[in-house]
Design a protein around this motif. Sequence first.
Motif, short mmCIF file in Angstrom:
data_model
loop_
_atom_site.label_atom_id
_atom_site.label_comp_id
_atom_site.label_asym_id
_atom_site.label_seq_id
_atom_site.Cartn_x
_atom_site.Cartn_y
_atom_site.Cartn_z
N MET A 1 39.07 36.87 41.12
CA MET A 1 39.55 38.07 40.43
C MET A 1 39.53 37.83 38.92
N PRO A 2 38.89 38.72 38.14
CA PRO A 2 38.78 38.48 36.69
C PRO A 2 40.14 38.54 36.01
N LEU A 3 40.21 37.88 34.88
CA LEU A 3 41.42 37.91 34.07
C LEU A 3 41.64 39.32 33.52
N GLU A 4 42.90 39.68 33.37
CA GLU A 4 43.24 40.95 32.71
C GLU A 4 43.27 40.71 31.21
N ILE A 5 42.51 41.49 30.46
CA ILE A 5 42.41 41.31 29.01
C ILE A 5 43.17 42.44 28.31
N VAL A 6 44.03 42.06 27.38
CA VAL A 6 44.82 43.03 26.62
C VAL A 6 44.52 42.84 25.13
N THR A 7 44.18 43.92 24.46
CA THR A 7 43.89 43.91 23.02
C THR A 7 45.16 44.29 22.26
N ASN A 26 49.36 32.43 34.75
CA ASN A 26 48.94 31.89 33.46
C ASN A 26 48.52 33.02 32.52
N THR A 27 48.95 32.91 31.26
CA THR A 27 48.57 33.89 30.24
C THR A 27 48.18 33.14 28.98
N ALA A 28 46.97 33.40 28.51
CA ALA A 28 46.49 32.79 27.27
C ALA A 28 46.50 33.82 26.15
N LEU A 29 46.95 33.39 24.99
CA LEU A 29 46.83 34.18 23.77
C LEU A 29 45.66 33.64 22.97
N GLY A 102 44.41 29.31 34.66
CA GLY A 102 44.65 29.87 35.99
C GLY A 102 43.46 29.74 36.92
N GLY A 103 42.77 28.62 36.88
CA GLY A 103 41.62 28.41 37.75
C GLY A 103 40.32 28.96 37.21
N ALA A 120 34.28 29.68 19.64
CA ALA A 120 34.46 30.84 20.51
C ALA A 120 34.82 30.31 21.89
N PHE A 121 35.51 31.14 22.67
CA PHE A 121 35.92 30.77 24.02
C PHE A 121 35.28 31.74 25.01
N TYR A 122 34.44 31.20 25.91
CA TYR A 122 33.68 32.02 26.86
C TYR A 122 34.23 31.78 28.26
N MET A 123 34.57 32.88 28.94
CA MET A 123 35.08 32.83 30.30
C MET A 123 34.08 33.51 31.22
N PRO A 124 33.17 32.74 31.82
CA PRO A 124 32.05 33.35 32.54
C PRO A 124 32.46 34.16 33.78
N GLN A 125 33.51 33.73 34.48
CA GLN A 125 33.90 34.47 35.69
C GLN A 125 34.40 35.87 35.34
#
Length: 255
Positions: A1-7, A26-29, A102-103, A120-125
Amino acid sequence: MPLEIVTIPCLSDNYAFLAHDAESGNTALIDAPEAGPILAELENRGWTLSHVLLTHHHFDHVDGLPAILEKHPAKVIGAAADAHRLPPLDQQVAEGDQFEIGGEPVQVMDVSGHTVGHVAFYMPQSSVVFTADSLMALGCGRLFEGTAPQMWASLSKLAALPDDTLVCSGHEYTQSNGKFALTVDPDNTALLERVADIARARAANEPTVPSSLALEKATNPFLRATDPAIQAHLGMENADPAAVFAEIRARKDRF
């Protein structure tokens, strides 16, 4: 399940982002321009910060961190090359390194140019890349520390990611970037449509960030230094793309 992204809009024209994994909590800023809006968003959603990812050392990306860490003592991750001028880091990373939220794997990309040591930080999933002031919506960061060839290499690296990648950049500069883009790529119908869409969004006070990489490749002149129409417009047919990029960046600096 993809991460939820908040702007999260911060300061006058900055953006921070939250990336939340519902399963682990897990929540990353990503970047900390200003504490207030970020803490409010976390409280509103009932999320606890687990990680802070810093892209580069400029004050408008890090100044909110101390107040955030007081309430959310998260793990702070940033570039080893920038560690001497970033807030204290719990983990130092470099090009090619990988860690997990979070995996979900997070890949580190060196995108120096705006600064030397910008990552830059790339999250391919989740098909998302956090680019801050390297690749921006319809633009790129000013070359405060790096060179034009260095920035062109960084942008080319980002442009090689899948087209459906969501580009989360650091500022609401898109409308002014669009006005400039039309001066070097005036006949680009995709660009003309995007500029009209941006005008509507900003009139409604809606953010124009994030954007898709496919849209950036179709409309962002800083990714299009190989485009024959732009080269011809600049009088630089068949020139080295890094030189074409340098000319576009110099024109933007004067714009």
